[in-house]
Design an enzyme around this catalytic site. Structure first.
Site, mmCIF file in Angstrom:
data_model
loop_
_atom_site.group_PDB
_atom_site.id
_atom_site.type_symbol
_atom_site.label_atom_id
_atom_site.label_comp_id
_atom_site.label_asym_id
_atom_site.label_seq_id
_atom_site.Cartn_x
_atom_site.Cartn_y
_atom_site.Cartn_z
ATOM 1 C CE LYS A 153 -45.890 -8.106 6.732
ATOM 2 N NZ LYS A 153 -47.224 -8.694 6.668
HETATM 3 P P1 NAD Z 1 -51.880 -2.954 15.108
HETATM 4 O O1 NAD Z 1 -50.597 -2.214 15.204
HETATM 5 O O2 NAD Z 1 -53.110 -2.257 14.665
HETATM 6 O O3 NAD Z 1 -52.209 -3.623 16.546
HETATM 7 C C1 NAD Z 1 -51.299 -4.429 17.220
HETATM 8 C C2 NAD Z 1 -51.898 -4.796 18.571
HETATM 9 O O4 NAD Z 1 -51.014 -5.721 19.215
HETATM 10 C C3 NAD Z 1 -52.045 -3.614 19.522
HETATM 11 O O5 NAD Z 1 -53.238 -3.758 20.269
HETATM 12 C C4 NAD Z 1 -50.830 -3.759 20.455
HETATM 13 O O6 NAD Z 1 -51.046 -3.198 21.736
HETATM 14 C C5 NAD Z 1 -50.721 -5.261 20.529
HETATM 15 N N1 NAD Z 1 -49.376 -5.691 20.926
HETATM 16 C C6 NAD Z 1 -48.180 -5.271 20.439
HETATM 17 N N2 NAD Z 1 -47.171 -5.859 21.105
HETATM 18 C C7 NAD Z 1 -47.731 -6.673 22.014
HETATM 19 C C8 NAD Z 1 -47.223 -7.546 23.004
HETATM 20 N N3 NAD Z 1 -45.911 -7.713 23.167
HETATM 21 N N4 NAD Z 1 -48.103 -8.231 23.778
HETATM 22 C C9 NAD Z 1 -49.429 -8.065 23.625
HETATM 23 N N5 NAD Z 1 -49.975 -7.253 22.697
HETATM 24 C C10 NAD Z 1 -49.140 -6.566 21.910
HETATM 25 O O7 NAD Z 1 -51.567 -4.223 14.184
HETATM 26 P P2 NAD Z 1 -52.592 -5.079 13.307
HETATM 27 O O8 NAD Z 1 -52.660 -4.512 11.949
HETATM 28 O O9 NAD Z 1 -53.839 -5.328 14.083
HETATM 29 O O10 NAD Z 1 -51.773 -6.448 13.159
HETATM 30 C C11 NAD Z 1 -51.778 -7.430 14.197
HETATM 31 C C12 NAD Z 1 -51.219 -8.719 13.646
HETATM 32 O O11 NAD Z 1 -51.990 -9.143 12.521
HETATM 33 C C13 NAD Z 1 -49.771 -8.663 13.156
HETATM 34 O O12 NAD Z 1 -49.167 -9.909 13.413
HETATM 35 C C14 NAD Z 1 -49.931 -8.454 11.659
HETATM 36 O O13 NAD Z 1 -48.797 -8.894 10.943
HETATM 37 C C15 NAD Z 1 -51.138 -9.314 11.395
HETATM 38 N N6 NAD Z 1 -51.870 -8.980 10.173
HETATM 39 C C16 NAD Z 1 -52.428 -7.743 9.992
HETATM 40 C C17 NAD Z 1 -53.154 -7.491 8.834
HETATM 41 C C18 NAD Z 1 -53.861 -6.173 8.614
HETATM 42 O O14 NAD Z 1 -54.590 -6.075 7.618
HETATM 43 N N7 NAD Z 1 -53.719 -5.195 9.487
HETATM 44 C C19 NAD Z 1 -53.283 -8.483 7.853
HETATM 45 C C20 NAD Z 1 -52.701 -9.728 8.073
HETATM 46 C C21 NAD Z 1 -52.006 -9.957 9.244
#
Ligand code: NAD
Length: 513
Positions: A180
């Protein structure tokens, strides 16, 4: 008489130590080989480096009353709006073309923008950003893991996330290890050109450390397919066989080697796990209800798929606010409000007119069947777990539940789909993208989703069997190798599966000397 120093405060565990609790628990349970344990306890490599980029001139709003008063007689300037890029903090990045046909009135570097107010010109300057890539383990294949752009990252956090990738790739049974990385930056504080320059410079520094058979980044919080396109361009730039290097990043746009289904894959994988949870109880998600934290890639896609399966979204929290509608929220309409509305610069659910605005802590108190954390880590703490009024926590985010939160959920009998299987859909389809790039193929979305469903559900069933200690061999899965002779919680069960699959590589291939 010499006075004794006061007793030292007990040292709080780091987030890495905290996240490794489940690793140690599972390692003890299966009697993991001591040397394998040592190999996995700390990352293979921790890279920290610095990336510099030239920031453009900005116009930042004047807010102090005395200053506003001082320039009250300054007349309006008119600049070409096309040359001013708005940023989240209310300032504008100034581009030279703003001056085309401009009417400029400036005093002491202050201008009044017509209809907007007073702004101070802050000249462009170079800025340094801290960047990371943690490569945790590669026993099962090349390092694999996302790139995060966020202001709150740290080495310790990237160690947690890189280790999680090692477990997740093993659970998804894709031939990768874990990594990561990213940059300590709020991407919303940069213009699109600055973000491009920062991304290219990051890859310039990263290039000696990665490659399609060495370490393969993907999108994470704050990055997306367009950032992956830039990383790909920089990595392959000038290479004679650049087309063979497309697999150096996944999560690309489908027009440049990305896989169909990748954008939705993480949310889709979570939905498959939830479907399987219901199927195990002889039912389906239809008629159920859920609350959601995070309406980004994972959250919005999971919500759309679940609502398509007949489950009702009651409340959503994101970084901008929290909304609630007891009658249910129309997910496609909310997606349009957040993503297709240029006025909604923060891409937040806050202010959505067809729901009530509530407080963040109220979200977790909403009675529902499923609570889905899909934002950042550490959100379901002990007190939050006490508040929850759901039957199932389905983790979309990485590490959203603290160890204390876990203990409370267990005590309260709330079931759990842990992140390492819940959000493994992303890395599974990343693997499909990587194979397609290697073979120069392009699969249909139906083919991708068919494979994904089979993979996620079969690995989910193995974890469930480990958890209940019911070894089985069926047409779709075989858990006989993995059950450990006693029942364990789902998170420990998932880690048992990961460790057994990783340990097999060390046992059967041995250690390189
Ligand atoms: P993203 O940036 O598209 O969305 C993040 C969301 O979280 C947004 O809606 C934002 O407003 C919200 N957020 C941020 N800080 C916050 C807070 N303090 N309180 C409440 N909401 C908050 O990110 P994503 O790709 O959807 O990833 C979200 C999670 O899923 C992360 O933990 C990431 O590591 C995990 N993840 C993502 C993927 C992927 O394929 N995108 C895969 C595995 C895991």
């Amino acid at each position: 008489m010499t006075s004794r120093p006061p007793p030292a405060e007990p040292k709080r565990p780091t987030i890495y130590q905290e996240a490794m609790e489940v690793f140690h628990r599972a390692a003890d349970l299966i009697g993991l080989d001591r040397r394998v344990r040592m190999e996995l306890e700390e990352p293979d490599y921790e890279h920290i480096f610095y990336v510099t980029v030239k920031l453009h001139t900005r116009l930042t709003p004047l807010t102090q009353a005395a200053e506003v008063q001082k320039y009250s007689d300054l007349s309006d300037s008119e600049l070409l709006p096309d040359g001013l890029e708005p940023l989240l903090d209310g300032s504008f990045v100034f581009k030279r073309r703003a001056l085309i046909g401009a009417k400029l009135q400036m005093r002491d570097g202050v201008v009044r923008l017509k209809g907007k107010g007073l702004y101070k010109v802050v000249p462009g300057r170079p800025e340094r950003f801290k960047a990371y890539r943690v490569q945790h383990n590669q026993a099962r294949g090349p390092y694999k893991g996302g790139i995060r752009y966020h202001q709150d990252v740290s080495l310790d956090l990237f160690k947690v996330l890189a280790a999680e990738m090692t477990w997740k790739t093993a659970i998804a049974d894709v031939p990768f290890g874990g990594a990561k990385g990213g940059i300590k930056v709020d991407p919303r504080s940069l213009s699109s050109e600055e973000l491009e320059a920062l991304t290219l410079r990051y890859m310039y520094r990263l290039k000696p450390l990665i490659g399609p058979t060495l370490d393969i980044p993907a999108p994470d919080v704050g990055t997306d397919a367009s950032i992956m396109g830039l990383l790909l361009r920089q990595f392959t730039d000038g290479e004679r066989e650049r087309h063979a290097l497309r697999g150096v990043v996944t999560g690309k746009d489908t027009r440049i080697g990305g896989s169909e289904g990748r954008v939705k894959a993480t949310g889709q994988g979570l939905a498959y796990c939830i479907q399987e949870w219901f199927a195990d109880r002889g039912t389906t998600p239809a008629g159920s209800t859920f609350v959601l934290q995070g309406f980004g890639n994972v959250g919005s896609n999971a919500a759309e798929i679940l609502s398509g399966l007949g489950s009702k979204l009651l409340a959503v929290n994101d970084s901008g606010g929290t909304i609630y509608s007891p009658g249910g929220i129309d997910v496609p309409d909310l997606i349009a409000y957040v993503y297709d509305n240029p006025a909604n610069m923060r891409r937040t659910v806050a202010g959505y007119p067809k729901a009530q605005q509530i407080g963040k802590t109220d979200l977790w108190g909403v009675e529902c069947d499923i609570a889905i954390p899909a934002a950042l880590g550490g959100e379901i703490t002990g007190p939050v777990a006490e508040r929850l009024k759901c039957k199932l926590v389905a983790e979309g985010a990485n590490g959203p539940t603290t160890p204390e939160g876990d203990r409370v959920l267990e005590k309260r009998g709330i079931e759990m789909i842990p992140d390492i299987i819940g959000n493994a859909g992303g890395v599974t389809v990343s693997y499909y993208e990587w194979i397609q790039n290697k073979r120069m193929e392009h699969w249909s979305e139906t083919e991708v989703n068919g494979r994904l469903e089979q993979a996620i559900k079969s690995n989910y069933r193995i974890i469930r069997d480990i958890s209940r200690n019911t070894p089985r061999r069926t047409a779709t899965h075989n858990s006989t190798r993995y059950c450990i002779g006693k029942e364990v919680d789902m998170r420990t069960a998932a880690m048992v599966l990961a460790l057994k699959r990783i340990e097999a590589h060390y046992q059967l291939e041995g250690f390189s000397q």
